[in-house]
Design an enzyme around this catalytic site. Sequence first.
Site, PDB file in Angstrom:
ATOM      1  N   SER A  47     -17.087 -23.715   0.750  1.00  0.00           N
ATOM      2  CA  SER A  47     -17.644 -22.926   1.607  1.00  0.00           C
ATOM      3  C   SER A  47     -16.499 -21.990   2.235  1.00  0.00           C
ATOM      4  O   SER A  47     -16.721 -21.132   3.149  1.00  0.00           O
ATOM      5  CB  SER A  47     -18.391 -23.469   2.755  1.00  0.00           C
ATOM      6  N   LYS A  91     -16.094 -23.698  10.105  1.00  0.00           N
ATOM      7  CA  LYS A  91     -16.472 -22.392   9.856  1.00  0.00           C
ATOM      8  C   LYS A  91     -15.685 -21.335  10.348  1.00  0.00           C
ATOM      9  O   LYS A  91     -14.965 -21.754  11.648  1.00  0.00           O
ATOM     10  CB  LYS A  91     -17.875 -22.151   9.991  1.00  0.00           C
TER      11      LYS A  91
END
EC number: 3.4.21.-
Length: 169
Positions: A47, A91
């Site tokens: 990710s 993130k």
Amino acid sequence: MASLSSSFWTTASREAMKSGVFIAKLYCFLHVTTNYLGFMAYAYGPSMTPTLHLSGNVLLAERISKRYRKPSRGDIVVIRSPENPNKTPIKRVVGIEGDCISFVVDPVKSDKSQTIVVPKGHVFVQGDYTHNSRDSRTFGPVPYGLIQGRVLWRVWPLRDFGPLGPTPT
């Protein structure tokens, strides 16, 4: 013979107390450090590629700034997953409160886009590799309270040791 035995137990109990106090101090130091100052985070998976390696990174994250300032666009943060509180994904912040964010809901399956306004007290986070990331596109904006810390340094692999600062988004 009784005094020799008594002397042994006195010395042994004194040493045990010293060791116990040392262990208690060490525990307190580690507790304060990891809960209030900073911690090590492990990131793996696709990710955050290319910023972070697919095979895994050990990162140093700090907890201090979340108490004194709001996250900025481009910060890499460790969050408590809104879907599974046992997970702490890493993130990038792409939107802060009040921002209007347009995004493709599922870039692999369709071109359907959606636009939202990030609510007050929330951030919109997204993985750098948008085709394979579970992020705010899936679970929505993340409340400030779920931000565990801001990533400062990559510690491992050693060949990439160094700071991980925000990038313009």
